[in-house]
Scaffold this active site. Structure first.
Site, mmCIF file in Angstrom:
data_model
loop_
_atom_site.group_PDB
_atom_site.id
_atom_site.type_symbol
_atom_site.label_atom_id
_atom_site.label_comp_id
_atom_site.label_asym_id
_atom_site.label_seq_id
_atom_site.Cartn_x
_atom_site.Cartn_y
_atom_site.Cartn_z
ATOM 1 N N ASP A 1 31.691 -21.088 17.235
ATOM 2 C CA ASP A 1 32.062 -19.782 16.680
ATOM 3 C C ASP A 1 30.812 -18.970 16.302
ATOM 4 O O ASP A 1 29.781 -19.544 15.961
ATOM 5 C CB ASP A 1 32.950 -20.002 15.442
ATOM 6 C CG ASP A 1 33.704 -18.746 15.050
ATOM 7 O OD1 ASP A 1 33.780 -17.798 15.869
ATOM 8 O OD2 ASP A 1 34.222 -18.699 13.919
ATOM 9 N N ASN B 1 43.203 -16.266 21.210
ATOM 10 C CA ASN B 1 42.135 -15.377 21.702
ATOM 11 C C ASN B 1 42.626 -14.365 22.747
ATOM 12 O O ASN B 1 41.930 -13.385 23.040
ATOM 13 C CB ASN B 1 40.963 -16.192 22.270
ATOM 14 C CG ASN B 1 40.124 -16.898 21.218
ATOM 15 O OD1 ASN B 1 39.553 -17.959 21.465
ATOM 16 N ND2 ASN B 1 40.042 -16.327 20.023
#
Ligand code: IPE
Ligand code: IPE
Ligand code: MG
Length: 252
Positions: free
Chosen positions: A29, A77
């Protein structure tokens, strides 16, 4: 030179080869924030993030970590801007295509978890090719989670089992942990020993919800493109300082 002495030659001396995690999972991330800090578009961060993954694969091979599972794209996502989703799909495909010769040379086995059926056709073919061409390799198992969601994985396992009960092939009392795990994408893979999440966020974001039950968690503020061998080394040192008890009474 034996395999063991080769590993010990590469392994940082403060890491104990006997207590390394066999399986490391990573939530990669912070690509977007890494790029923003440099005044660059998010896409620039994703590119650097994809390049960085190979460094970690080399560490796993050199240090003797057998399985690496990385979260590349979550079921959530898809809600990102279309152009970002398309670029991520393209980057994953390009990475697999370009790095396949290197993965093969390193003796790595490639695999994927997640619902691959809705991915672009060209990405699916690339994944298939990489899986087939590395199927007999044994040095490191490299698993990419693409269109992966832990809740969806558990739900689809429940549906598959319920359908078998409905058909009369199973009774409800026959449903145990082993049978349930057969229905997961991770069937036959060990559970992670260590989960690393970069970028300072302290959540799982729907990653391996079943499999992380007794995994050690490690969070670092480093953004994913900055997570290098030194950062990985720190994560492994932290892991080796933990006392895993699995609900039992154990002394350190
Ligand atoms: C991780 O970086 C890559 C993916 C989720 C695909 P992000 O894109 O989430 O970057 P941040 O968290 O916005 O900085
Ligand atoms: C998790 O990161 C997914 C991947 C790294 C692929 P996100 O950036 O999507 O997670 P949230 O939105 O911060 O929880
Ligand atoms: Mg993020």
């Amino acid at each position: 030179m034996t395999v063991e002495t080769t590993l010990l030659r590469h392994l940082p001396p403060d890491l104990d080869p006997c207590t390394l995690p066999a399986h490391v999972a990573v939530i990669m991330d912070g690509n977007g924030r890494w790029a923003k800090r440099r005044g660059q578009p998010r896409l620039f961060g994703h590119r650097r993030g994809a390049d960085n993954l190979v460094n970690l694969l080399h560490c796993c091979k050199d240090w003797g970590i057998h399985t690496l599972t990385v979260y590349a794209f979550s079921t959530e996502n898809w809600q990102r801007p279309k152009v970002e989703v398309e670029l991520l799909m393209w980057l994953i495909e390009q990475m697999i295509r370009q790095k396949l010769p290197e993965l093969k040379a390193m003796g790595m086995r490639f695999d994927c978890i997640g619902d691959l059926t809705v991915l672009p056709h060209s990405l699916r073919s690339e994944i298939q090719r990489a899986i087939e061409q590395t199927a007999d390799n044994t040095s490191v198992e490299f698993v990419m989670a693409i269109n992966y969601g832990g809740q969806q994985e558990i739900l689809q396992a429940c549906q598959a089992i319920a359908a078998r009960v409905e058909d009369g092939a199973l009774t409800a009392s026959q449903v145990d942990r082993a049978l349930f795990e057969e229905q997961l994408y991770t069937h036959r893979k060990p559970n992670p020993d260590l989960l690393i999440r970069t970028s300072g966020e302290k959540r799982l974001s729907n990653f391996l919800l079943w499999q992380l039950a007794y995994t050690e968690l490690y969070f670092t503020d480093a953004f994913w493109p900055d997570f290098d061998a030194g950062e990985f080394h720190q994560a492994l040192l932290a892991y080796q300082s933990r006392n895993r008890r699995f609900g039992q009474v154990k002394t350190a």
